[in-house]
Design a protein around this motif. Structure first.
Motif, PDB file in Angstrom:
ATOM      1  N   THR A  49       0.828  -1.094  -0.015  1.00  0.00           N
ATOM      2  CA  THR A  49      -0.191   0.066   0.082  1.00  0.00           C
ATOM      3  C   THR A  49       0.914   1.225   0.113  1.00  0.00           C
ATOM      4  O   THR A  49       0.728   2.178  -0.723  1.00  0.00           O
ATOM      5  N   ARG A  50       1.771   1.071   0.751  1.00  0.00           N
ATOM      6  CA  ARG A  50       2.738   2.465   0.816  1.00  0.00           C
ATOM      7  C   ARG A  50       3.607   2.542  -0.512  1.00  0.00           C
ATOM      8  O   ARG A  50       3.384   3.772  -1.003  1.00  0.00           O
ATOM      9  N   THR A  51       3.868   1.665  -1.272  1.00  0.00           N
ATOM     10  CA  THR A  51       4.483   1.466  -2.610  1.00  0.00           C
ATOM     11  C   THR A  51       3.327   2.187  -3.669  1.00  0.00           C
ATOM     12  O   THR A  51       3.803   3.169  -4.202  1.00  0.00           O
ATOM     13  N   VAL A  52       2.426   1.813  -3.594  1.00  0.00           N
ATOM     14  CA  VAL A  52       1.292   2.300  -4.396  1.00  0.00           C
ATOM     15  C   VAL A  52       1.067   3.896  -4.225  1.00  0.00           C
ATOM     16  O   VAL A  52       1.091   4.503  -5.183  1.00  0.00           O
ATOM     17  N   LEU A  53       0.943   4.132  -2.824  1.00  0.00           N
ATOM     18  CA  LEU A  53       0.540   5.537  -2.675  1.00  0.00           C
ATOM     19  C   LEU A  53       1.855   6.479  -2.959  1.00  0.00           C
ATOM     20  O   LEU A  53       1.794   7.755  -3.334  1.00  0.00           O
ATOM     21  N   THR A  54       2.945   5.901  -2.655  1.00  0.00           N
ATOM     22  CA  THR A  54       4.245   6.787  -3.217  1.00  0.00           C
ATOM     23  C   THR A  54       4.201   6.915  -4.562  1.00  0.00           C
ATOM     24  O   THR A  54       4.555   8.154  -4.845  1.00  0.00           O
ATOM     25  N   GLU A  55       3.882   6.016  -5.376  1.00  0.00           N
ATOM     26  CA  GLU A  55       4.128   6.466  -6.731  1.00  0.00           C
ATOM     27  C   GLU A  55       2.813   7.242  -7.367  1.00  0.00           C
ATOM     28  O   GLU A  55       2.964   8.256  -8.024  1.00  0.00           O
ATOM     29  N   ILE A  56       1.680   7.140  -6.718  1.00  0.00           N
ATOM     30  CA  ILE A  56       0.619   8.258  -6.927  1.00  0.00           C
ATOM     31  C   ILE A  56       1.224   9.586  -6.263  1.00  0.00           C
ATOM     32  O   ILE A  56       0.936  10.666  -7.264  1.00  0.00           O
ATOM     33  N   ILE A  57       1.602   9.558  -5.251  1.00  0.00           N
ATOM     34  CA  ILE A  57       1.981  10.877  -4.901  1.00  0.00           C
ATOM     35  C   ILE A  57       3.332  11.609  -5.691  1.00  0.00           C
ATOM     36  O   ILE A  57       3.377  12.671  -6.047  1.00  0.00           O
ATOM     37  N   ASP A  58       4.246  10.669  -5.903  1.00  0.00           N
ATOM     38  CA  ASP A  58       5.363  11.243  -7.110  1.00  0.00           C
ATOM     39  C   ASP A  58       4.725  11.740  -8.227  1.00  0.00           C
ATOM     40  O   ASP A  58       5.095  12.548  -9.002  1.00  0.00           O
ATOM     41  N   GLY A  59       3.587  11.006  -8.690  1.00  0.00           N
ATOM     42  CA  GLY A  59       3.140  11.617 -10.064  1.00  0.00           C
ATOM     43  C   GLY A  59       2.498  12.896  -9.885  1.00  0.00           C
ATOM     44  O   GLY A  59       2.622  13.637 -10.632  1.00  0.00           O
ATOM     45  N   ALA A  60       1.824  12.922  -8.786  1.00  0.00           N
ATOM     46  CA  ALA A  60       1.026  14.228  -8.436  1.00  0.00           C
ATOM     47  C   ALA A  60       2.226  15.563  -8.199  1.00  0.00           C
ATOM     48  O   ALA A  60       2.175  16.592  -8.596  1.00  0.00           O
ATOM     49  N   ARG A  61       3.208  14.990  -7.611  1.00  0.00           N
ATOM     50  CA  ARG A  61       4.245  15.998  -7.244  1.00  0.00           C
ATOM     51  C   ARG A  61       4.985  16.473  -8.653  1.00  0.00           C
ATOM     52  O   ARG A  61       5.434  17.669  -8.703  1.00  0.00           O
ATOM     53  N   GLY A  62       5.136  15.574  -9.639  1.00  0.00           N
ATOM     54  CA  GLY A  62       5.766  15.793 -10.881  1.00  0.00           C
ATOM     55  C   GLY A  62       4.601  16.851 -11.685  1.00  0.00           C
ATOM     56  O   GLY A  62       5.187  17.804 -12.030  1.00  0.00           O
ATOM     57  N   ALA A  63       3.416  16.588 -11.641  1.00  0.00           N
ATOM     58  CA  ALA A  63       2.341  17.613 -12.089  1.00  0.00           C
ATOM     59  C   ALA A  63       2.486  19.062 -11.559  1.00  0.00           C
ATOM     60  O   ALA A  63       2.404  20.127 -12.272  1.00  0.00           O
ATOM     61  N   ALA A  64       2.540  18.763 -10.002  1.00  0.00           N
ATOM     62  CA  ALA A  64       2.837  20.190  -9.392  1.00  0.00           C
ATOM     63  C   ALA A  64       3.826  21.007  -9.549  1.00  0.00           C
ATOM     64  O   ALA A  64       3.825  22.290  -9.753  1.00  0.00           O
ATOM     65  N   ALA A  65       5.046  20.196  -9.875  1.00  0.00           N
ATOM     66  CA  ALA A  65       6.491  20.624  -9.828  1.00  0.00           C
ATOM     67  C   ALA A  65       6.437  21.413 -11.449  1.00  0.00           C
ATOM     68  O   ALA A  65       7.012  22.395 -11.573  1.00  0.00           O
ATOM     69  N   GLU A  66       5.570  21.264 -12.440  1.00  0.00           N
ATOM     70  CA  GLU A  66       5.437  21.949 -13.662  1.00  0.00           C
ATOM     71  C   GLU A  66       4.983  23.365 -13.430  1.00  0.00           C
ATOM     72  O   GLU A  66       5.065  24.368 -14.375  1.00  0.00           O
ATOM     73  N   GLU A  67       4.066  23.561 -12.339  1.00  0.00           N
ATOM     74  CA  GLU A  67       3.536  24.616 -12.112  1.00  0.00           C
ATOM     75  C   GLU A  67       4.348  25.468 -10.820  1.00  0.00           C
ATOM     76  O   GLU A  67       3.918  26.218 -10.203  1.00  0.00           O
ATOM     77  N   THR A  68       5.469  24.876 -10.518  1.00  0.00           N
ATOM     78  CA  THR A  68       6.395  25.245  -9.326  1.00  0.00           C
ATOM     79  C   THR A  68       5.680  25.325  -8.097  1.00  0.00           C
ATOM     80  O   THR A  68       5.585  26.436  -7.538  1.00  0.00           O
ATOM     81  N   ARG A  69       4.758  24.251  -7.969  1.00  0.00           N
ATOM     82  CA  ARG A  69       4.192  24.300  -6.518  1.00  0.00           C
ATOM     83  C   ARG A  69       4.706  22.935  -5.675  1.00  0.00           C
ATOM     84  O   ARG A  69       4.866  21.981  -6.279  1.00  0.00           O
ATOM     85  N   LYS A  70       4.458  23.078  -4.430  1.00  0.00           N
ATOM     86  CA  LYS A  70       5.022  22.100  -3.681  1.00  0.00           C
ATOM     87  C   LYS A  70       3.640  21.475  -2.772  1.00  0.00           C
ATOM     88  O   LYS A  70       3.702  20.648  -1.990  1.00  0.00           O
ATOM     89  N   LYS A  71       2.502  22.023  -2.953  1.00  0.00           N
ATOM     90  CA  LYS A  71       1.186  21.744  -2.603  1.00  0.00           C
ATOM     91  C   LYS A  71       0.214  21.037  -3.425  1.00  0.00           C
ATOM     92  O   LYS A  71       0.074  21.391  -4.519  1.00  0.00           O
ATOM     93  N   LEU A  72      -0.184  19.788  -3.305  1.00  0.00           N
ATOM     94  CA  LEU A  72      -0.723  18.964  -4.394  1.00  0.00           C
ATOM     95  C   LEU A  72      -2.290  19.349  -4.411  1.00  0.00           C
ATOM     96  O   LEU A  72      -2.815  19.595  -3.373  1.00  0.00           O
ATOM     97  N   LEU A  73      -2.755  19.480  -5.486  1.00  0.00           N
ATOM     98  CA  LEU A  73      -4.199  19.809  -5.763  1.00  0.00           C
ATOM     99  C   LEU A  73      -4.778  18.546  -6.497  1.00  0.00           C
ATOM    100  O   LEU A  73      -4.141  17.594  -7.084  1.00  0.00           O
ATOM    101  N   PRO A  74      -6.072  18.633  -6.488  1.00  0.00           N
ATOM    102  CA  PRO A  74      -6.928  17.571  -6.882  1.00  0.00           C
ATOM    103  C   PRO A  74      -6.560  17.169  -8.466  1.00  0.00           C
ATOM    104  O   PRO A  74      -6.255  15.975  -9.083  1.00  0.00           O
TER     105      PRO A  74
END
Length: 257
Positions: A49-74
């Protein structure tokens, strides 16, 4: 230090972050089965479960980084899943989340507003949706370990996905024990609409065939039962291989009982 080096260093430390306690895992398993859950099985389920959530968070983190954000949005979550179909897990949560209902056939009124889901009678049986809040502390710890935060609705979505995924893992592990092994087989091939059909892939070593039979008593869910269930919850690819590898490493020194 380069961004790639930081990412690799953080990736190596993820298995050291235990966001979901074994007691929580056992509670989820008790919601769906009366079978005994071994210590190794609980740790394996927490690791997957941790691995799955980590990959989801990392994918969302990459999307947020494109807008120079560190706070994840839906919308970062939707982007992550859209870019990597392997992250589309815990799908039973989607009907309960405003983030996903628009993409999951939600109904609209005459003014174009999304209608609330129909109310159902309260069931006495605990559900993954009702128990999603139990995952909040672990999700927030995992977000911090990845160097990001998330708005409340995003945290709620991650809670729900984790709860639904782990509940499905528990149900499939119990089924493996009852049936004496994995009885469902299948494969998924990802192709582009106008691309050529891929050659048949070799039968992977971690596929369902590896767990077609099991040993042990029929009253205890063991580590291998959880790993077999993980192959059924994660339909293939790098995420499944990583989840299985990290779960094995996490339980390498754990007694089987």
């Amino acid at each position: 230090m380069t961004v790639q080096a930081v990412t690799r260093r953080r990736a190596r430390t993820v298995p050291d972050v235990p966001p979901f306690k074994p007691s929580l895992v056992r509670t989820v398993f008790r919601d769906v089965t009366s079978m005994h859950v071994s210590r190794a099985a609980a740790q394996a389920a927490a690791s997957v479960t941790r691995t799955v959530l980590t990959e989801i968070i990392d994918g969302a983190r990459g999307a947020a980084a494109e807008e120079t954000r560190k706070k994840l949005l839906p919308r970062d979550l939707l982007t992550a899943i859209g870019r990597n179909v392997e992250l589309e897990v815990g799908d039973k949560w989607y009907a309960h989340s405003p983030t996903f209902r628009r993409l999951d056939g939600g109904l609209y009124d005459a003014q174009g507003a999304l209608e609330p889901p129909s109310r159902r009678s309260r069931s006495r049986r605990p559900s993954a949706v009702a128990g999603a809040h139990r995952f909040e502390a672990g999700v927030r710890k995992l977000l911090r370990s990845r160097g990001v935060t998330a708005v409340p609705v995003m945290v709620r979505d991650l809670d729900g996905i984790a709860s639904v995924f782990l509940t499905g893992l528990a149900r499939d592990a119990a089924m493996v024990v009852r049936e004496g092994g994995v009885k469902r087989f299948g494969a998924v091939a990802l192709v582009t609409p106008d691309g050529p059909a891929p050659d048949p892939a070799p039968f992977p070593k971690d596929s369902l065939g590896a767990w077609s039979t099991r040993s042990g008593d029929g009253r205890t869910i063991g580590r291998e039962d959880v790993l077999a269930a993980a192959t059924m919850q994660l339909f293939g690819g790098a995420l499944r291989k990583q989840a299985l590898a990290e779960a094995r490493e996490a339980t390498r020194h754990t007694p089987a009982g």
